[in-house]
Design an enzyme around this catalytic site. Structure first.
Site, PDB file in Angstrom:
ATOM      1  N   TYR A   1       0.939  -1.129   0.000  1.00  0.00           N
ATOM      2  CA  TYR A   1      -0.031  -0.135   0.076  1.00  0.00           C
ATOM      3  C   TYR A   1       1.010   1.101  -0.020  1.00  0.00           C
ATOM      4  CZ  TYR A   1      -3.137   3.571   2.247  1.00  0.00           C
ATOM      5  OH  TYR A   1      -3.742   4.731   2.509  1.00  0.00           O
TER       6      TYR A   1
ATOM      7  N   LYS B   1       2.360  -6.204   9.232  1.00  0.00           N
ATOM      8  CA  LYS B   1       1.783  -5.165   9.953  1.00  0.00           C
ATOM      9  C   LYS B   1       0.594  -5.451  10.906  1.00  0.00           C
ATOM     10  CE  LYS B   1      -0.936  -3.302   6.400  1.00  0.00           C
ATOM     11  NZ  LYS B   1      -1.716  -2.226   5.403  1.00  0.00           N
TER      12      LYS B   1
ATOM     13  N   SER C   1       6.681   3.475  12.998  1.00  0.00           N
ATOM     14  CA  SER C   1       5.255   3.675  13.391  1.00  0.00           C
ATOM     15  C   SER C   1       5.110   4.625  14.570  1.00  0.00           C
ATOM     16  CB  SER C   1       4.603   2.362  13.336  1.00  0.00           C
ATOM     17  OG  SER C   1       3.482   2.559  13.896  1.00  0.00           O
TER      18      SER C   1
ATOM     19  N   TYR D   1       4.072  -6.575  17.240  1.00  0.00           N
ATOM     20  CA  TYR D   1       4.267  -5.813  15.931  1.00  0.00           C
ATOM     21  C   TYR D   1       5.087  -4.767  16.275  1.00  0.00           C
ATOM     22  CZ  TYR D   1       3.410  -2.276  12.530  1.00  0.00           C
ATOM     23  OH  TYR D   1       3.586  -1.316  11.641  1.00  0.00           O
TER      24      TYR D   1
ATOM     25  N   LYS E   1       9.122  -3.141  15.419  1.00  0.00           N
ATOM     26  CA  LYS E   1       9.363  -1.684  15.242  1.00  0.00           C
ATOM     27  C   LYS E   1      10.442  -1.040  15.959  1.00  0.00           C
ATOM     28  CE  LYS E   1       7.020  -1.352  11.547  1.00  0.00           C
ATOM     29  NZ  LYS E   1       7.494  -1.712  10.200  1.00  0.00           N
TER      30      LYS E   1
ATOM     31  N   PHE F   1       2.003   8.089  11.254  1.00  0.00           N
ATOM     32  CA  PHE F   1       0.843   8.116  12.337  1.00  0.00           C
ATOM     33  C   PHE F   1      -0.190   6.989  11.563  1.00  0.00           C
ATOM     34  CE2 PHE F   1       1.467  10.053  15.845  1.00  0.00           C
ATOM     35  CZ  PHE F   1       3.186  10.389  15.927  1.00  0.00           C
TER      36      PHE F   1
HETATM   37  P1  NAD Z   1       1.755  -3.591   3.260  1.00  0.00           P
HETATM   38  O1  NAD Z   1       1.560  -4.745   3.793  1.00  0.00           O
HETATM   39  O2  NAD Z   1       0.791  -3.324   2.098  1.00  0.00           O
HETATM   40  O3  NAD Z   1       3.348  -3.633   2.625  1.00  0.00           O
HETATM   41  C1  NAD Z   1       4.312  -4.292   3.126  1.00  0.00           C
HETATM   42  C2  NAD Z   1       4.892  -5.130   1.886  1.00  0.00           C
HETATM   43  O4  NAD Z   1       6.193  -6.014   2.528  1.00  0.00           O
HETATM   44  C3  NAD Z   1       4.007  -6.089   1.227  1.00  0.00           C
HETATM   45  O5  NAD Z   1       3.913  -6.013  -0.101  1.00  0.00           O
HETATM   46  C4  NAD Z   1       4.532  -7.420   1.451  1.00  0.00           C
HETATM   47  O6  NAD Z   1       4.173  -8.298   0.644  1.00  0.00           O
HETATM   48  C5  NAD Z   1       5.979  -7.160   1.696  1.00  0.00           C
HETATM   49  N1  NAD Z   1       6.546  -8.139   2.520  1.00  0.00           N
HETATM   50  C6  NAD Z   1       6.526  -8.639   3.893  1.00  0.00           C
HETATM   51  N2  NAD Z   1       7.397  -9.359   4.425  1.00  0.00           N
HETATM   52  C7  NAD Z   1       8.349  -9.325   3.362  1.00  0.00           C
HETATM   53  C8  NAD Z   1       9.528 -10.303   3.043  1.00  0.00           C
HETATM   54  N3  NAD Z   1       9.973 -11.052   4.117  1.00  0.00           N
HETATM   55  N4  NAD Z   1      10.095  -9.963   2.018  1.00  0.00           N
HETATM   56  C9  NAD Z   1       9.662  -9.199   1.022  1.00  0.00           C
HETATM   57  N5  NAD Z   1       8.559  -8.487   1.178  1.00  0.00           N
HETATM   58  C10 NAD Z   1       7.965  -8.733   2.284  1.00  0.00           C
HETATM   59  O7  NAD Z   1       1.981  -2.598   4.293  1.00  0.00           O
HETATM   60  P2  NAD Z   1       1.862  -1.145   4.319  1.00  0.00           P
HETATM   61  O8  NAD Z   1       0.820  -0.548   4.844  1.00  0.00           O
HETATM   62  O9  NAD Z   1       2.393  -0.474   3.049  1.00  0.00           O
HETATM   63  O10 NAD Z   1       3.140  -0.685   5.295  1.00  0.00           O
HETATM   64  C11 NAD Z   1       4.312  -0.542   4.804  1.00  0.00           C
HETATM   65  C12 NAD Z   1       5.130  -0.532   5.866  1.00  0.00           C
HETATM   66  O11 NAD Z   1       4.948   0.866   6.782  1.00  0.00           O
HETATM   67  C13 NAD Z   1       5.301  -1.608   6.881  1.00  0.00           C
HETATM   68  O12 NAD Z   1       6.719  -1.654   7.491  1.00  0.00           O
HETATM   69  C14 NAD Z   1       4.283  -1.134   7.998  1.00  0.00           C
HETATM   70  O13 NAD Z   1       4.633  -1.711   9.475  1.00  0.00           O
HETATM   71  C15 NAD Z   1       4.790   0.317   8.269  1.00  0.00           C
HETATM   72  N6  NAD Z   1       3.543   1.092   8.758  1.00  0.00           N
HETATM   73  C16 NAD Z   1       2.501   0.904   8.291  1.00  0.00           C
HETATM   74  C17 NAD Z   1       1.302   1.688   8.967  1.00  0.00           C
HETATM   75  C18 NAD Z   1      -0.048   1.488   8.114  1.00  0.00           C
HETATM   76  O14 NAD Z   1      -1.086   1.965   8.883  1.00  0.00           O
HETATM   77  N7  NAD Z   1      -0.504   1.042   7.071  1.00  0.00           N
HETATM   78  C19 NAD Z   1       1.495   2.610   9.924  1.00  0.00           C
HETATM   79  C20 NAD Z   1       3.002   2.711  10.339  1.00  0.00           C
HETATM   80  C21 NAD Z   1       3.866   1.915   9.892  1.00  0.00           C
HETATM   81  N1  UFG Z   2     -11.712   1.357  14.885  1.00  0.00           N
HETATM   82  C1  UFG Z   2     -12.805   1.079  14.970  1.00  0.00           C
HETATM   83  N2  UFG Z   2     -13.664   0.238  14.298  1.00  0.00           N
HETATM   84  C2  UFG Z   2     -12.663  -0.426  13.418  1.00  0.00           C
HETATM   85  C3  UFG Z   2     -11.418  -0.239  13.103  1.00  0.00           C
HETATM   86  C4  UFG Z   2     -10.776   0.821  14.139  1.00  0.00           C
HETATM   87  O1  UFG Z   2     -13.500   1.909  15.782  1.00  0.00           O
HETATM   88  O2  UFG Z   2     -13.134  -1.229  12.631  1.00  0.00           O
HETATM   89  C5  UFG Z   2     -10.997   2.566  15.575  1.00  0.00           C
HETATM   90  C6  UFG Z   2     -10.000   2.082  16.474  1.00  0.00           C
HETATM   91  O3  UFG Z   2     -10.495   1.832  17.830  1.00  0.00           O
HETATM   92  C7  UFG Z   2      -9.185   3.575  16.611  1.00  0.00           C
HETATM   93  C8  UFG Z   2      -9.273   4.052  15.275  1.00  0.00           C
HETATM   94  O4  UFG Z   2     -10.300   3.370  14.789  1.00  0.00           O
HETATM   95  O5  UFG Z   2      -9.535   4.454  17.569  1.00  0.00           O
HETATM   96  C9  UFG Z   2      -8.082   3.743  14.254  1.00  0.00           C
HETATM   97  O6  UFG Z   2      -7.819   2.465  14.273  1.00  0.00           O
HETATM   98  P1  UFG Z   2      -6.961   1.663  13.006  1.00  0.00           P
HETATM   99  O7  UFG Z   2      -6.974   0.109  13.490  1.00  0.00           O
HETATM  100  O8  UFG Z   2      -7.096   2.114  11.844  1.00  0.00           O
HETATM  101  O9  UFG Z   2      -5.385   2.371  13.534  1.00  0.00           O
HETATM  102  P2  UFG Z   2      -4.533   2.398  14.923  1.00  0.00           P
HETATM  103  O10 UFG Z   2      -4.336   3.726  15.234  1.00  0.00           O
HETATM  104  O11 UFG Z   2      -5.215   1.335  16.018  1.00  0.00           O
HETATM  105  O12 UFG Z   2      -3.351   1.612  14.325  1.00  0.00           O
HETATM  106  C10 UFG Z   2      -2.704   1.948  12.983  1.00  0.00           C
HETATM  107  C11 UFG Z   2      -1.902   0.592  12.645  1.00  0.00           C
HETATM  108  C12 UFG Z   2      -0.781   0.382  13.473  1.00  0.00           C
HETATM  109  C13 UFG Z   2       0.045   1.665  13.511  1.00  0.00           C
HETATM  110  C14 UFG Z   2      -0.592   2.793  14.079  1.00  0.00           C
HETATM  111  C15 UFG Z   2       0.161   4.034  14.222  1.00  0.00           C
HETATM  112  O13 UFG Z   2      -2.783  -0.390  12.466  1.00  0.00           O
HETATM  113  O14 UFG Z   2      -0.033  -0.674  13.074  1.00  0.00           O
HETATM  114  O15 UFG Z   2      -1.645   2.983  12.991  1.00  0.00           O
HETATM  115  O16 UFG Z   2       0.794   4.389  12.772  1.00  0.00           O
HETATM  116  F1  UFG Z   2       1.053   1.297  14.449  1.00  0.00           F
END
Ligand code: NAD
Ligand code: UFG
Length: 350
Positions: free
Chosen positions: A20, A93, A133, A157, A161, A185
């Site tokens: 993503y 993640k 994160s 998780y 990080k 965030f």
């Molecule tokens: P995502 O799952 O869409 O992307 C992660 C990608 O890593 C995927 O395409 C997956 O196939 C690949 N991957 C996982 N393990 C692998 C491995 N061993 N070798 C090669 N590829 C591998 O997730 P995202 O939302 O795009 O997140 C990207 C990064 O940002 C992650 O490290 C996630 O922890 C971090 N992050 C995401 C969020 C969020 O809310 N989406 C918030 C904070 C941090």
């Molecule tokens: N929430 C609901 N209903 C749902 C999903 C979420 O009410 O179906 C609420 C949660 O309780 C929270 C808010 O929406 O109050 C956001 O929840 P998310 O699950 O979308 O996001 P989080 O803040 O819990 O966590 C996300 C990622 C984590 C990352 C964090 C900070 O999932 O991996 O943001 O970057 F660490």
């Protein structure tokens, strides 16, 4: 081809680049004139995302379907290309899964990073930007959160990080490698073309994908986890940031390390957030505006491990990276809705 930082960065390896956030970063890198190599095992993504990245940017991405834990195959990528910088996103993640399968998370996230860092050392790659994160702040005592806040994780998780941040700090202190830790965030939204966006497998864990599936009629109602938090309306408050703003932050981070090479901080963390919090109800209301109809919701019990309120103080990134989140909540909703309506089954619709 454009080169960042006085000729220092022209080829960037993006691990997890088919995901993503990674796919949006690839678009920005290509737009900045850089060469992009993606390593992804496609465990949570589709190669179609990269086809679409190429369509948006009008340029090609070099893709290797490799698991980062496979050291021999990763090494061939470093042998074949001169890589100037790495953006390391690859990882698992899901907070919930990490509680059920901690070893899988430690193995995948930590070991992948160790393999990658060994390659950086061996092939004298000087720069790495890591996807960290806001989860590393645990349940912050106050908001907004600055980079100086105490670090503590509340689930496996989050601990991966935190551990990776510490590993990277040690590596920066002991080698030629410069590190930028970007603490995201809550990334939401999609590219304005509607071609790339978030395509979760199975039932979404995060709020926005869930809300958009309810808006599409694919699910009954949004379950709001908790209505009794000490927040504006009792529901959880988060700092939602448009994924394109987040992606642009990576270009600024690369610029910063390229310019700083050999001087200044060797490992610096930055919050990437907007500095504003929005409640779950506010998000649902904003989504209703974007999609043009009501979204059914029900307030249920709090989700275990959730916190009341978390939003960033992004001043450090504003000042040092010359970066600022620009897109508004309505724009985030509009772009999410466009992506969802154009791709009701994510990348599977093709
Ligand atoms: P995502 O799952 O869409 O992307 C992660 C990608 O890593 C995927 O395409 C997956 O196939 C690949 N991957 C996982 N393990 C692998 C491995 N061993 N070798 C090669 N590829 C591998 O997730 P995202 O939302 O795009 O997140 C990207 C990064 O940002 C992650 O490290 C996630 O922890 C971090 N992050 C995401 C969020 C969020 O809310 N989406 C918030 C904070 C941090
Ligand atoms: N929430 C609901 N209903 C749902 C999903 C979420 O009410 O179906 C609420 C949660 O309780 C929270 C808010 O929406 O109050 C956001 O929840 P998310 O699950 O979308 O996001 P989080 O803040 O819990 O966590 C996300 C990622 C984590 C990352 C964090 C900070 O999932 O991996 O943001 O970057 F660490």
């Amino acid at each position: 081809m454009r080169i960042l930082g006085r000729g220092r960065i022209k080829t960037v390896l993006v691990t997890g680049g088919a995901g993503y956030i990674g796919s949006h970063i690839c678009v920005e890198l290509l737009d900045a004139g850089l060469e992009v190599i993606v390593v992804d095992n496609l465990s949570n993504s589709s190669q179609e995302a990269l086809n679409r990245v190429e369509k948006i940017a009008g340029k090609t991405v070099l893709f290797y379907q490799i698991d980062l834990q496979d050291k021999a195959r990763v090494k061939t990528v470093f042998e074949t290309h001169t890589i100037d910088a790495v953006i390391h996103l690859a990882g698992l993640k899901s907070v919930g899964d990490s509680g059920r399968l901690p070893l899988k998370y430690y193995q995948n996230n930590i070991y992948s990073t160790l393999v990658l860092l060994e390659m950086l050392e061996q092939f004298s790659v000087k720069n790495i930007v890591f996807s960290s994160s806001a989860t590393v702040y645990g349940d912050p005592a106050t908001v907004p959160v600055t980079e100086q806040f105490p670090l503590r994780a509340t689930n496996p998780y989050g601990r991966t990080k935190l551990m990776i941040e510490e590993i990277l700090r040690d590596v920066a202190n002991s080698s030629h490698i410069q590190v930028v830790l970007l603490r995201y965030f809550n990334p939401i939204g999609a590219h304005e073309s509607g071609l790339i966006g978030e395509a979760p497998n199975g039932s979404p864990n995060n709020l926005l994908p869930y809300v958009s599936q309810v808006a599409m009629g694919q699910r009954d109602k949004v379950l709001i986890f908790g209505g009794d938090y000490p927040t504006i309306d009792g529901t959880g408050v988060r700092d939602y940031i448009h994924v394109v703003d987040l992606a642009k932050g990576h270009i600024r981070a690369l610029q910063k390390i390229a310019e700083n090479e050999g001087k200044g901080e060797r490992c610096q963390a930055y919050n990437l957030g907007t500095g504003h919090g929005h409640s779950v109800i506010e998000v649902i209301n904003a989504f209703e505006e974007a999609c043009g109809h009501k979204i059914t919701y029900k307030i249920v019990d709090r989700r275990s491990g959730d916190i009341a309120e978390c939003y960033a103080n992004p001043n450090l990134a504003n000042q040092k990276l010359n970066w600022r989140a620009e897109k508004t909540l309505p724009e985030m909703m509009k772009d999410t809705w466009r992506w969802q309506t154009k791709n009701p089954k994510g990348y599977k619709s093709d």
